[in-house]
Design a protein around this motif. Sequence first.
Motif, PDB file in Angstrom:
ATOM      1  N   ARG A 163     -43.586 -13.277  28.505  1.00 20.73           N
ATOM      2  CA  ARG A 163     -42.743 -12.553  29.464  1.00 20.73           C
ATOM      3  C   ARG A 163     -43.321 -12.575  30.880  1.00 20.73           C
ATOM      4  NH1 ARG A 163     -42.900  -8.795  25.066  1.00 20.73           N
ATOM      5  NH2 ARG A 163     -44.420  -7.563  26.223  1.00 20.73           N
ATOM      6  N   ALA A 185     -47.141 -12.206  23.156  1.00 19.56           N
ATOM      7  CA  ALA A 185     -45.800 -11.838  23.623  1.00 19.56           C
ATOM      8  C   ALA A 185     -45.770 -11.465  25.110  1.00 19.56           C
ATOM      9  CB  ALA A 185     -45.233 -10.715  22.766  1.00 19.56           C
ATOM     10  N   PRO A 186     -46.713 -10.678  25.620  1.00 18.07           N
ATOM     11  CA  PRO A 186     -46.665 -10.376  27.053  1.00 18.07           C
ATOM     12  C   PRO A 186     -46.817 -11.627  27.928  1.00 18.07           C
ATOM     13  CG  PRO A 186     -48.160  -8.875  25.939  1.00 18.07           C
ATOM     14  CD  PRO A 186     -47.767  -9.925  24.949  1.00 18.07           C
ATOM     15  N   GLU A 206     -46.200 -11.246  31.736  1.00 12.88           N
ATOM     16  CA  GLU A 206     -46.977 -10.027  31.964  1.00 12.88           C
ATOM     17  C   GLU A 206     -48.444 -10.299  31.647  1.00 12.88           C
ATOM     18  OE1 GLU A 206     -45.197  -7.216  29.331  1.00 12.88           O
ATOM     19  OE2 GLU A 206     -43.236  -7.355  30.295  1.00 12.88           O
ATOM     20  N   ARG A 210     -47.740 -19.076  29.853  1.00  8.94           N
ATOM     21  CA  ARG A 210     -46.632 -19.178  28.907  1.00  8.94           C
ATOM     22  C   ARG A 210     -47.017 -20.063  27.728  1.00  8.94           C
ATOM     23  NH1 ARG A 210     -42.799 -21.157  32.514  1.00  8.94           N
ATOM     24  NH2 ARG A 210     -43.092 -19.736  34.218  1.00  8.94           N
TER      25      ARG A 210
END
Length: 147
Positions: free
Chosen positions: A88, A84-85, A90, A36
């Motif tokens: 989330r 961005a992933p 991912e 993150r």
Amino acid sequence: MTLAPSPHFISPNSISLNSPSLTSGRTPVDTRRRRRWQGRVLVGAGLALLPWMGYLAGTLPPAQAAAWVALDALEAACLCAAGAPLLRGEPVRRGAALGAAVLLVVDACVDVATAGAGVELVQAVGMAVGVELPLAGLCGGLARSGR
């Protein structure tokens, strides 16, 4: 007399081969937190390029502005697509991370090569060493690991 098992004893059957304690020493929580953080860095860097592109467009001659703004727009898109992933939870998009790494290295090299002597060269080297190349290293590592 029977001895109770020690609470510090770990049976070989209680750890799987892909256990974080055997592979990296990190727990899944540490890995998620680190990913993150990496996502925030990448997306933040991509978004930070937006006002910079406006500054370049307003201060450089039109032909130079078009080239630099296009390069920075591609960098911003790749940084945001790679980060961005991670935000989330991912896996990273390896192509976007690799693209960002390559673009950042190219940007650093061209900045240093085209900088004039004196303060301009010091600023170009400072940006390359302090921002662009470390970000390129992070992106390259993410592209390699694919996690």
